[in-house]
Design a protein around this motif. Structure first.
Motif, PDB file in Angstrom:
ATOM      1  N   ARG A   1      47.279   9.645  54.334  1.00 33.97           N
ATOM      2  CA  ARG A   1      47.758   8.430  53.768  1.00 33.97           C
ATOM      3  C   ARG A   1      47.767   8.397  52.313  1.00 33.97           C
ATOM      4  O   ARG A   1      48.724   7.669  51.965  1.00 33.97           O
ATOM      5  N   LEU A   2      46.777   8.919  51.882  1.00 34.11           N
ATOM      6  CA  LEU A   2      46.762   9.090  50.260  1.00 34.11           C
ATOM      7  C   LEU A   2      48.036   9.845  50.077  1.00 34.11           C
ATOM      8  O   LEU A   2      48.792   9.485  48.909  1.00 34.11           O
ATOM      9  N   ARG A   3      48.467  10.829  50.512  1.00 36.02           N
ATOM     10  CA  ARG A   3      49.710  11.794  50.424  1.00 36.02           C
ATOM     11  C   ARG A   3      50.996  10.881  50.437  1.00 36.02           C
ATOM     12  O   ARG A   3      51.969  11.065  49.664  1.00 36.02           O
ATOM     13  N   LYS A   4      50.855  10.112  51.498  1.00 38.67           N
ATOM     14  CA  LYS A   4      52.329   9.224  51.752  1.00 38.67           C
ATOM     15  C   LYS A   4      52.322   8.086  50.686  1.00 38.67           C
ATOM     16  O   LYS A   4      53.268   7.848  50.451  1.00 38.67           O
ATOM     17  N   GLN A   5      51.153   7.641  50.204  1.00 39.34           N
ATOM     18  CA  GLN A   5      51.432   6.443  49.391  1.00 39.34           C
ATOM     19  C   GLN A   5      51.211   6.702  47.830  1.00 39.34           C
ATOM     20  O   GLN A   5      51.627   5.932  46.970  1.00 39.34           O
ATOM     21  N   HIS A   6      50.963   8.013  47.499  1.00 42.77           N
ATOM     22  CA  HIS A   6      50.537   8.408  45.946  1.00 42.77           C
ATOM     23  C   HIS A   6      51.636   9.779  45.721  1.00 42.77           C
ATOM     24  O   HIS A   6      51.087  10.631  46.231  1.00 42.77           O
ATOM     25  N   PRO A   7      52.348   9.672  44.926  1.00 43.16           N
ATOM     26  CA  PRO A   7      53.221  10.813  44.522  1.00 43.16           C
ATOM     27  C   PRO A   7      52.305  11.685  43.828  1.00 43.16           C
ATOM     28  O   PRO A   7      52.623  13.133  44.079  1.00 43.16           O
ATOM     29  N   ILE A   8      51.353  11.449  43.276  1.00 44.55           N
ATOM     30  CA  ILE A   8      50.276  12.365  42.513  1.00 44.55           C
ATOM     31  C   ILE A   8      49.707  13.204  43.413  1.00 44.55           C
ATOM     32  O   ILE A   8      49.687  14.545  43.244  1.00 44.55           O
ATOM     33  N   MET A   9      49.638  12.969  44.727  1.00 42.55           N
ATOM     34  CA  MET A   9      48.869  13.853  45.861  1.00 42.55           C
ATOM     35  C   MET A   9      50.067  15.053  46.247  1.00 42.55           C
ATOM     36  O   MET A   9      49.535  15.865  46.936  1.00 42.55           O
ATOM     37  N   VAL A  10      51.242  14.632  45.864  1.00 45.76           N
ATOM     38  CA  VAL A  10      52.215  15.876  46.486  1.00 45.76           C
ATOM     39  C   VAL A  10      52.874  16.464  45.250  1.00 45.76           C
ATOM     40  O   VAL A  10      52.830  17.683  45.487  1.00 45.76           O
ATOM     41  N   TYR A  11      53.146  15.890  44.373  1.00 40.63           N
ATOM     42  CA  TYR A  11      54.036  16.768  43.359  1.00 40.63           C
ATOM     43  C   TYR A  11      53.281  16.868  41.984  1.00 40.63           C
ATOM     44  O   TYR A  11      53.957  17.458  41.064  1.00 40.63           O
ATOM     45  N   ALA A  12      52.179  16.696  41.767  1.00 43.06           N
ATOM     46  CA  ALA A  12      51.214  16.921  40.657  1.00 43.06           C
ATOM     47  C   ALA A  12      50.885  18.503  40.459  1.00 43.06           C
ATOM     48  O   ALA A  12      50.815  19.105  41.350  1.00 43.06           O
ATOM     49  N   ASP A  13      50.478  18.663  39.525  1.00 43.11           N
ATOM     50  CA  ASP A  13      49.989  19.982  38.854  1.00 43.11           C
ATOM     51  C   ASP A  13      48.351  20.108  39.537  1.00 43.11           C
ATOM     52  O   ASP A  13      47.817  19.038  39.626  1.00 43.11           O
ATOM     53  N   TYR A  14      48.290  21.118  40.203  1.00 40.35           N
ATOM     54  CA  TYR A  14      46.892  21.283  40.891  1.00 40.35           C
ATOM     55  C   TYR A  14      46.017  22.282  40.036  1.00 40.35           C
ATOM     56  O   TYR A  14      46.443  23.129  39.550  1.00 40.35           O
ATOM     57  N   GLU A  15      44.825  22.091  40.149  1.00 38.98           N
ATOM     58  CA  GLU A  15      43.836  22.841  39.552  1.00 38.98           C
ATOM     59  C   GLU A  15      42.602  22.836  40.196  1.00 38.98           C
ATOM     60  O   GLU A  15      41.831  21.809  40.167  1.00 38.98           O
ATOM     61  N   LEU A  16      42.271  24.143  40.627  1.00 38.07           N
ATOM     62  CA  LEU A  16      40.825  24.073  41.687  1.00 38.07           C
ATOM     63  C   LEU A  16      39.568  24.475  40.324  1.00 38.07           C
ATOM     64  O   LEU A  16      39.815  25.006  39.456  1.00 38.07           O
ATOM     65  N   LEU A  17      38.620  23.400  40.754  1.00 36.25           N
ATOM     66  CA  LEU A  17      37.542  23.637  39.770  1.00 36.25           C
ATOM     67  C   LEU A  17      36.662  24.251  40.124  1.00 36.25           C
ATOM     68  O   LEU A  17      35.798  24.993  39.551  1.00 36.25           O
ATOM     69  N   LEU A  18      36.091  24.295  41.458  1.00 35.41           N
ATOM     70  CA  LEU A  18      34.916  25.287  42.026  1.00 35.41           C
ATOM     71  C   LEU A  18      35.365  26.159  43.135  1.00 35.41           C
ATOM     72  O   LEU A  18      35.215  26.122  44.264  1.00 35.41           O
ATOM     73  N   PRO A  19      35.934  27.218  42.658  1.00 36.23           N
ATOM     74  CA  PRO A  19      36.549  28.197  43.630  1.00 36.23           C
ATOM     75  C   PRO A  19      35.485  28.764  44.768  1.00 36.23           C
ATOM     76  O   PRO A  19      35.728  29.476  45.698  1.00 36.23           O
ATOM     77  N   VAL A  20      34.280  28.706  44.107  1.00 34.06           N
ATOM     78  CA  VAL A  20      33.134  29.490  45.034  1.00 34.06           C
ATOM     79  C   VAL A  20      31.909  28.635  45.448  1.00 34.06           C
ATOM     80  O   VAL A  20      31.080  29.107  46.127  1.00 34.06           O
ATOM     81  N   HIS A  21      32.090  27.362  45.502  1.00 35.80           N
ATOM     82  CA  HIS A  21      31.262  26.504  45.936  1.00 35.80           C
ATOM     83  C   HIS A  21      30.963  26.435  47.521  1.00 35.80           C
ATOM     84  O   HIS A  21      32.152  26.373  48.191  1.00 35.80           O
ATOM     85  N   GLU A  22      29.902  26.688  47.899  1.00 33.91           N
ATOM     86  CA  GLU A  22      29.843  26.553  49.369  1.00 33.91           C
ATOM     87  C   GLU A  22      30.289  25.410  50.393  1.00 33.91           C
ATOM     88  O   GLU A  22      30.437  25.180  51.207  1.00 33.91           O
ATOM     89  N   TYR A  23      29.615  24.266  49.621  1.00 42.62           N
ATOM     90  CA  TYR A  23      29.738  22.777  50.305  1.00 42.62           C
ATOM     91  C   TYR A  23      31.071  22.044  49.835  1.00 42.62           C
ATOM     92  O   TYR A  23      31.105  21.056  50.310  1.00 42.62           O
TER      93      TYR A  23
END
Length: 58
Positions: free
Chosen positions: A3-25
């Motif tokens: 639903r967020l992806r359909k309602q907010h362009p930021i969830m589809v078209y924005a730049d993505y940055e992974l913050l915790l590449p190795v966190h288990e949870y």
């Protein structure tokens, strides 16, 4: 999340940055579009967040 992806362009078209590449949870990342920035936190894997033994450091 769908639903967020359909309602907010930021969830589809924005730049993505992974913050915790190795966190288990926790799967944590940011989405940035036209000066707006969202922090997204999602459970990762099948572990329990209430019993997580690793602190969250972003």
């Amino acid at each position: 999340m769908i639903r967020l992806r359909k309602q907010h362009p930021i969830m589809v078209y924005a730049d993505y940055e992974l913050l915790l590449p190795v966190h288990e949870y926790i799967y944590a990342y940011t989405r940035t579009l036209e000066g707006e920035k969202w922090l997204i936190l999602e459970p990762a894997g099948s572990g329990s967040l209430t019993n997580a033994d690793k602190p969250l450091q972003v």
